[in-house]
Scaffold this active site. Sequence first.
Site, mmCIF file in Angstrom:
data_model
loop_
_atom_site.group_PDB
_atom_site.id
_atom_site.type_symbol
_atom_site.label_atom_id
_atom_site.label_comp_id
_atom_site.label_asym_id
_atom_site.label_seq_id
_atom_site.Cartn_x
_atom_site.Cartn_y
_atom_site.Cartn_z
ATOM 1 N N ASP A 35 14.480 -11.856 42.477
ATOM 2 C CA ASP A 35 13.320 -12.461 41.829
ATOM 3 C C ASP A 35 12.054 -12.175 42.641
ATOM 4 O O ASP A 35 12.117 -11.784 43.807
ATOM 5 C CB ASP A 35 13.532 -13.972 41.704
ATOM 6 C CG ASP A 35 12.588 -14.618 40.704
ATOM 7 O OD1 ASP A 35 11.870 -13.897 39.984
ATOM 8 O OD2 ASP A 35 12.574 -15.867 40.640
ATOM 9 N N GLU B 232 7.771 -8.085 42.268
ATOM 10 C CA GLU B 232 6.716 -7.187 41.793
ATOM 11 C C GLU B 232 5.945 -6.502 42.935
ATOM 12 O O GLU B 232 5.349 -5.450 42.644
ATOM 13 C CB GLU B 232 5.731 -7.968 40.905
ATOM 14 C CG GLU B 232 6.306 -8.433 39.595
ATOM 15 C CD GLU B 232 7.286 -9.598 39.752
ATOM 16 O OE1 GLU B 232 8.232 -9.688 38.951
ATOM 17 O OE2 GLU B 232 7.113 -10.405 40.682
ATOM 18 N N ASP C 75 10.008 -15.306 32.874
ATOM 19 C CA ASP C 75 9.738 -16.739 32.723
ATOM 20 C C ASP C 75 9.154 -17.027 31.347
ATOM 21 O O ASP C 75 7.945 -17.267 31.183
ATOM 22 C CB ASP C 75 8.786 -17.210 33.826
ATOM 23 C CG ASP C 75 9.408 -17.085 35.204
ATOM 24 O OD1 ASP C 75 10.632 -16.927 35.287
ATOM 25 O OD2 ASP C 75 8.668 -17.109 36.203
#
Length: 605
Positions: free
Chosen positions: A322, A325, A488
Amino acid sequence: MTPIPPVIATDNSTALDGFPIVFEDQYLQLTSALPLDANVYGLGEVVASSGFRRDAGTNGGTGTIQTMWARDDADPIDRNIYGSHPIYMEHRFDSSTHTSQSHGVFLYSASGSDILLLTPPSSNVSLIEYRLLGGTLDFYFFSGPSPQKVVEQYGELVGLPTWQPAFGFGFHLCRWGYLNLNDTKDQVVKMREANIPLEVMWNDIDLYHAFRDFTSDPVSFPAAEMKTFIDELHANYQHYIPIVDAAVAHQVNATDIYDPYTRGAELDVFIKNPNGTEYIGQVWPGYTVFPDWFAKDTQQYWTEALRNWSQSGIDFSGVWLDMNEASSFCEGSCGTDANLSNTSPPFLLPGDPGMPITDYPEGYNSTISGPSGNITVNGTLTFGADGSTSSSLSKRGIGAGRQTGINLNVPPYTIHNGFGPLSVHTIATNATHAGDFVELDVHNMWGLMEEKATHLALLKIQPKKRPFLISRSTFPSTGKWSGHWLGDNFSKWQYMYFSIQGVLQFQLFQIPMVGADTCGFQGNTDEELCNRWMQLSAFVPFYRNHNQRGALSQEPYRWDSVANATRTAIATILDWPRRPCNTSVDSERFHSRWNIPWTWPSDLA
């Protein structure tokens, strides 16, 4: 060539200069004609208001601006998000022969960019225009002629998807808010009592000690008790997956013992500032550093960290990647010269006092129907109780960080990044990697490189098992190493609908192990939405229910109707020839464990 005024009236940057190719300071541009109202698919990752087919700017559409810049944002519509995939497939129908053909075009570039799909007024063609902040115009063309052939040809270039373990196709359960081991164990017990098949139990960042990677909290998730729990799962042919965040906590002071940081510093595997000091961002554990996948010892470091964690008691069957990025809560190297002992997130967490979760799906009004989320209250349907059912819907190269005359932080052309400046909520664009690569040029690859390193690490740690990874940020060839979840999302009917295009996008991107957070991650779900979504997601490769801290609990056993729908949907899937089992023995074991009627089909025996 004749310049064209802004094609999208509200966006002056959509003016077209009329040149087919432009080479300027920190800017490359290439424009090509397409058939009018071309059938274009791909160009992601995106939650597109137009659906799976991209808006070419005809028939009342405004066109498409797809930005390639990996970004941590909660599934906004028509904006750049977690992954970057500059490939599209065009499908053409020949009215004279009544036949169709497809082809694909792939820009092999990690550079930040805009890809515009527009149709100028009164034009007899549509246009695609590439606008890059650097790199090269390196195109690959796939001749098809069928959609399947295009995808196969793309896979031959970037790598075919990894083999998945059988358990990955079963049902997974997670939430941000299982606050301790007992809470986590309760979910396994209640799923079994409800006779709902559960293949994999997950934990979010609640597992961690002080939100630090590769730890478990000694009070709420004691390592020895975690090992016992995971052993019990394995004994019942179930599995366990924990989260791994991208950022590694920085050591607070000399007495702070945290091996993942000290070992990484020893091996020199963290991203740096242009002056050679550690780049220090801010994420859940406070001030953090970020692994540099270009450094020569990072693979060794990452494998050691995962192996040590597994041996400590967190005997995972796969890993959830997670925030890759990579995400940072501050702009720039905010931890440089800062008080490193400040480990508090710079905002309230969902469910904390002062931040209640009050949002519900479209058509549900908690003021009228209360907070339960039930389909009916006192015999009255809750959907539409308020009368509303609508939804709101110089050459730059090695060592550029030290070059003069180059603007790494604010390039001359501004791509349509949803956060504006490129360094907001991520690693700064002048951060420097081993080999003197700057973040501006390799930003979109961070998630991919973490996925590859994690996959290779799991092959070392569990050499006889297929690695199972689910990652948020993706890039071409991610499918060779990992699967993906759609991020999300929101507990809205609109986002259940959007999940279908998301799954289809990633089949084109050669990342087939994909699915949404079923019932929605953000906000409160309700009984009816969760009922329908659990049925839909059963037909998707990656099937996981996951929601945020402080929201209504949404495990499928919470409502009888949802439990029944889930059991029925899973039983339907298990009647398919493509079931989540490798052999007749595995299938018989699965069905007997969950008391689901089943016989091995004669054509597959």
